[in-house]
Design an enzyme around this catalytic site. Structure first.
Site, PDB file in Angstrom:
ATOM      1  N   LYS A   1       0.838  -1.202   0.000  1.00 42.97           N
ATOM      2  CA  LYS A   1       0.000   0.000   0.000  1.00 42.97           C
ATOM      3  C   LYS A   1       0.876   1.256   0.000  1.00 42.97           C
ATOM      4  O   LYS A   1       0.666   2.173  -0.786  1.00 42.97           O
ATOM      5  CB  LYS A   1      -0.894  -0.033   1.244  1.00 42.97           C
ATOM      6  CG  LYS A   1      -1.747   1.177   1.448  1.00 42.97           C
ATOM      7  CD  LYS A   1      -2.647   0.944   2.655  1.00 42.97           C
ATOM      8  CE  LYS A   1      -3.220   2.236   3.168  1.00 42.97           C
ATOM      9  NZ  LYS A   1      -4.096   2.029   4.324  1.00 42.97           N
TER      10      LYS A   1
ATOM     11  N   GLU B   1      10.913  -4.809   3.553  1.00 42.04           N
ATOM     12  CA  GLU B   1      10.937  -6.235   3.207  1.00 42.04           C
ATOM     13  C   GLU B   1      10.472  -6.448   1.770  1.00 42.04           C
ATOM     14  O   GLU B   1      11.077  -7.183   0.992  1.00 42.04           O
ATOM     15  CB  GLU B   1      10.020  -7.028   4.150  1.00 42.04           C
ATOM     16  CG  GLU B   1      10.507  -7.137   5.578  1.00 42.04           C
ATOM     17  CD  GLU B   1      10.058  -5.977   6.463  1.00 42.04           C
ATOM     18  OE1 GLU B   1       9.671  -4.909   5.918  1.00 42.04           O
ATOM     19  OE2 GLU B   1      10.117  -6.121   7.694  1.00 42.04           O
TER      20      GLU B   1
ATOM     21  N   GLY C   1      -4.324  -1.846   6.035  1.00 40.72           N
ATOM     22  CA  GLY C   1      -3.615  -3.033   5.554  1.00 40.72           C
ATOM     23  C   GLY C   1      -4.250  -4.334   6.007  1.00 40.72           C
ATOM     24  O   GLY C   1      -4.536  -5.227   5.209  1.00 40.72           O
ATOM     25  N   ARG C   2      -4.517  -4.457   7.310  1.00 36.46           N
ATOM     26  CA  ARG C   2      -5.038  -5.725   7.835  1.00 36.46           C
ATOM     27  C   ARG C   2      -6.510  -5.944   7.507  1.00 36.46           C
ATOM     28  O   ARG C   2      -7.063  -6.998   7.789  1.00 36.46           O
ATOM     29  CB  ARG C   2      -4.800  -5.795   9.342  1.00 36.46           C
ATOM     30  CG  ARG C   2      -5.363  -4.629  10.124  1.00 36.46           C
ATOM     31  CD  ARG C   2      -4.782  -4.591  11.524  1.00 36.46           C
ATOM     32  NE  ARG C   2      -5.164  -3.413  12.278  1.00 36.46           N
ATOM     33  CZ  ARG C   2      -4.518  -2.242  12.226  1.00 36.46           C
ATOM     34  NH1 ARG C   2      -3.490  -2.089  11.414  1.00 36.46           N
ATOM     35  NH2 ARG C   2      -4.907  -1.216  12.972  1.00 36.46           N
TER      36      ARG C   2
ATOM     37  N   GLU D   1      -3.172  -6.135  16.172  1.00 37.39           N
ATOM     38  CA  GLU D   1      -2.706  -4.832  15.680  1.00 37.39           C
ATOM     39  C   GLU D   1      -3.831  -3.793  15.818  1.00 37.39           C
ATOM     40  O   GLU D   1      -3.573  -2.604  15.969  1.00 37.39           O
ATOM     41  CB  GLU D   1      -2.252  -4.945  14.216  1.00 37.39           C
ATOM     42  CG  GLU D   1      -1.286  -3.840  13.812  1.00 37.39           C
ATOM     43  CD  GLU D   1      -0.571  -4.115  12.497  1.00 37.39           C
ATOM     44  OE1 GLU D   1       0.660  -4.191  12.493  1.00 37.39           O
ATOM     45  OE2 GLU D   1      -1.247  -4.250  11.460  1.00 37.39           O
TER      46      GLU D   1
ATOM     47  N   HIS E   1      -3.661 -32.964  19.731  1.00 37.03           N
ATOM     48  CA  HIS E   1      -2.513 -33.826  20.036  1.00 37.03           C
ATOM     49  C   HIS E   1      -1.306 -32.978  20.428  1.00 37.03           C
ATOM     50  O   HIS E   1      -0.174 -33.448  20.382  1.00 37.03           O
ATOM     51  CB  HIS E   1      -2.187 -34.712  18.828  1.00 37.03           C
ATOM     52  CG  HIS E   1      -3.311 -35.647  18.509  1.00 37.03           C
ATOM     53  ND1 HIS E   1      -3.364 -36.949  18.953  1.00 37.03           N
ATOM     54  CD2 HIS E   1      -4.468 -35.433  17.836  1.00 37.03           C
ATOM     55  CE1 HIS E   1      -4.485 -37.506  18.544  1.00 37.03           C
ATOM     56  NE2 HIS E   1      -5.181 -36.605  17.858  1.00 37.03           N
TER      57      HIS E   1
ATOM     58  N   LYS F   1      10.832  -0.370  13.720  1.00 37.32           N
ATOM     59  CA  LYS F   1      11.279  -0.069  12.345  1.00 37.32           C
ATOM     60  C   LYS F   1      12.372   0.989  12.379  1.00 37.32           C
ATOM     61  O   LYS F   1      13.367   0.906  11.663  1.00 37.32           O
ATOM     62  CB  LYS F   1      10.110   0.474  11.506  1.00 37.32           C
ATOM     63  CG  LYS F   1       9.127  -0.562  11.014  1.00 37.32           C
ATOM     64  CD  LYS F   1       8.187   0.109  10.002  1.00 37.32           C
ATOM     65  CE  LYS F   1       6.913  -0.668   9.817  1.00 37.32           C
ATOM     66  NZ  LYS F   1       5.900   0.071   9.074  1.00 37.32           N
TER      67      LYS F   1
HETATM   68  C1  G6Q Z   1      -1.641  -3.474   8.610  1.00 40.82           C
HETATM   69  C2  G6Q Z   1      -0.368  -2.838   8.788  1.00 40.82           C
HETATM   70  C3  G6Q Z   1       0.811  -3.577   8.219  1.00 40.82           C
HETATM   71  C4  G6Q Z   1       1.005  -3.370   6.715  1.00 40.82           C
HETATM   72  C5  G6Q Z   1       2.388  -3.875   6.328  1.00 40.82           C
HETATM   73  C6  G6Q Z   1       2.659  -3.761   4.859  1.00 40.82           C
HETATM   74  O1  G6Q Z   1      -2.689  -2.999   8.934  1.00 40.82           O
HETATM   75  O2  G6Q Z   1      -0.449  -1.541   8.362  1.00 40.82           O
HETATM   76  O3  G6Q Z   1       0.801  -4.940   8.494  1.00 40.82           O
HETATM   77  O4  G6Q Z   1       0.015  -4.033   6.000  1.00 40.82           O
HETATM   78  O5  G6Q Z   1       3.359  -3.171   7.051  1.00 40.82           O
HETATM   79  O6  G6Q Z   1       2.526  -2.447   4.452  1.00 40.82           O
HETATM   80  P1  G6Q Z   1       2.515  -2.062   2.937  1.00 40.82           P
HETATM   81  O7  G6Q Z   1       1.328  -2.686   2.304  1.00 40.82           O
HETATM   82  O8  G6Q Z   1       2.480  -0.575   2.900  1.00 40.82           O
HETATM   83  O9  G6Q Z   1       3.790  -2.612   2.337  1.00 40.82           O
END
Ligand code: G6Q
Length: 532
Positions: free
Chosen positions: A209, A215, A266-267, A353, A384, A499
């Site tokens: 996003k 990463e 994001g989530r 989160e 188990h 971060k």
């Molecule tokens: C979710 C967070 C987080 C995010 C990641 C990836 O709600 O904001 O998990 O989705 O850090 O972010 P980008 O999509 O910006 O790479």
């Protein structure tokens, strides 16, 4: 929307008084047939059985009072209508609407927020055209062969939900299509995924996003380098999903670019292009629409004020009863479905989160517990492994079971008079009863205390539509709890500090930063860990 402190509600006092003597499930008439029949709610193909929770009708009434007093349904409606709920009053914050529901309001005419849903429709149209072009051979590799695999490169919200949904629905994959995922900056993650692939038939869908996640950008470079090594043109094999105007919004360098909006967290983004591009590639456009349909039905069902007829709200309130009033610190989500193997991991993020917060929407310290620790694994494997603790441990773990009456593949066999699916579901229901009822025994090591609260969420079959519904049930359960606790469930300030420090360590390692003294915690940690 006016939010008040959790401790200010009259219903909280009433619930605290009721919690002094919670319902005893182990008593003679603690779990009758009448109770099991009465404590059942239904929504969009799911039945929620909650007789095995430690609630009486009086407790459920008080939970209804809490929902009404806190205006939980009104808050959900305001969210779906585009209120700016991602904010902390009086402080710098994201200050955004929370509109993941607009991504699936595409069936409504008019939708609740027409401008947001128009954008979702535009992206869906682009996706449909792209999928048609893949199917009719307009989009192929350089040799004119069809693509067989899409690898989603993304992390956090750009990975967990889409991955959980893909694994859940893999049974419905189009012939010759599959998806894989790379998230971790651990180079072994990428190496392992790439090792098993024919890169010439693979599309890489880079999803970020912000377009700036360390990463993901690193893994994109790794993938580009590997494609170049194989003599493959990255512009033919790489696609992007990102926010408009982000550093990754550079359509010239990708085969296709899809967009998501900043008001989709994001989530909460699995039903935006973040999830739907890869899901569409693997499962087809019809499955995408079925996922959206299931989620949309729940979005509307979540607006029902009667908690006995609103599954996400009831789940939220039962969770609050267990966490805030009975004092249980965690919740285990245990799906009796191998396909849901990564769904608990998605919920871990979505819930923790969202609701792992200590300040109110007004920036004040909370004086009550907020989000619990969420964890889980598929049953019966868990039986188990860690069920010993949930039956007899000193920590009481409320459980949310999820199951399906029928399997996805239909490949099953009767052994000793029952099918595997029957064995699976009988085990789930048996665990629910065992946790609730317990067992007396003269041997103390063989005693089961019982009164371990749990509920069962069950539907006919895990399909794209029920998966969409299940996802939305949990999204709303999480948001309802956040509204009730008066916290902002839609920001994630708590991930920032790590971060920043990681960037500082990397600056030291790369020589971009030279420290005057060698005794800073950063330098000492690097040295003692043997990383130079
Ligand atoms: C979710 C967070 C987080 C995010 C990641 C990836 O709600 O904001 O998990 O989705 O850090 O972010 P980008 O999509 O910006 O790479």
């Amino acid at each position: 929307m006016e939010f008040r402190d959790f401790s200010a509600y009259a219903a909280v006092g009433r619930l605290a008084a009721l919690a002094k003597a919670p319902h005893d499930l182990t008593a003679a008439a603690g779990l009758t047939a009448q109770r099991i029949g009465a404590m059942k709610a239904s929504c969009c193909g799911f039945d929620l059985l909650y007789a095995t929770q430690r609630v009486t009708p009086e407790v459920v009434d008080a939970l209804q009072e809490l929902a009404d007093e806190a205006g939980l349904v009104a808050a959900c409606a305001a969210m779906q209508q585009g209120a700016v709920l991602n904010r902390i009053e009086g402080y710098a914050s994201e200050n955004r609407q929370v509109l993941h529901t607009a991504c699936r309001d595409v069936f409504a005419e008019p939708p609740l927020v027409p401008a947001a849903t128009a954008k979702a429709r535009r992206e869906l149209d682009k996706l449909r055209i792209f999928l048609d072009e893949l199917a009719d051979g307009t989009v192929t590799n350089a040799q004119g062969q069809p693509f067989t695999t899409m690898v989603q490169v993304g992390i956090g919200g750009s990975d967990l939900g889409p991955r959980a949904l893909y694994l859940a629905l893999k049974a419905y994959a189009l012939p010759g299509r599959a998806a894989q995922f790379i998230a971790n900056v651990d180079p072994d993650d990428t190496a392992e995924v790439l090792a098993g692939l024919d890169l010439s038939r693979t599309l890489f869908n880079v999803v970020s996003k912000s377009g700036s996640t360390l990463e993901t950008l690193t893994n994109e470079q790794l993938v580009r380098a590997r494609l170049a090594q194989e003599g493959l043109d990255p512009a033919r094999h790489l696609m992007a999903v990102t926010g408009e105007g982000s550093p990754m919004d550079d359509p010239g360098t990708y085969l296709r670019s899809f967009y998501m909006e900043d008001y989709v967290g994001g989530r909460y983004s699995a039903t935006s292009m973040v999830g739907l591009v890869t899901l569409g590639f693997a499962l087809g456009f019809e499955a995408v629409m079925a996922i959206l349909q299931g989620a949309h039905e729940v979005d509307r069902a979540a607006l029902e004020p009667d908690i006995r007829a609103n599954v996400p709200l009831l789940l939220a309130l039962l969770g609050i009863w267990n966490h805030n009033f009975l004092g249980h610190a965690t919740v285990a989500v245990l799906p009796y479905s191998q396909a849901l193997s990564r769904f608990p991991a998605h919920l871990q993020q979505c819930d923790m989160e969202s609701n792992g917060k200590s300040v109110t929407r007004h920036g004040k310290a909370v004086g009550w517990q907020t989000g619990p620790v969420v964890w889980g694994e598929p049953g019966t494997n868990g039986q188990h492994a860690f069920y010993q603790l949930i039956h007899q441990g000193t920590e009481v773990v409320p459980v949310e079971f999820i199951g399906f009456r029928y399997s996805q593949y239909g490949l099953d066999l009767e052994v000793a008079g029952t099918s595997s699916q029957q064995k699976l579901i009988a085990n789930m229901l048996a665990q629910s009863l065992a946790l609730a009822l317990g067992k007396r025994d003269d041997n103390p090591a063989r005693c089961f205390p019982g009164n371990r609260p749990n509920s069962v969420l069950i539907a006919d079959r895990l399909t794209p539509r029920t998966m969409g519904a299940l996802l939305a049930i949990y999204e709303h359960r999480i948001a309802f709890q956040g509204f009730c606790w008066n916290i902002n469930s839609f920001d994630q300030e708590g991930v920032q500090l790590g971060k920043v420090l990681a960037t500082r360590l990397l600056d030291l390692l790369s020589g971009r930063m030279v420290s005057a003294e060698s005794t800073t915690p950063e330098e000492s940690m690097l040295r003692q860990a043997g990383i130079e």
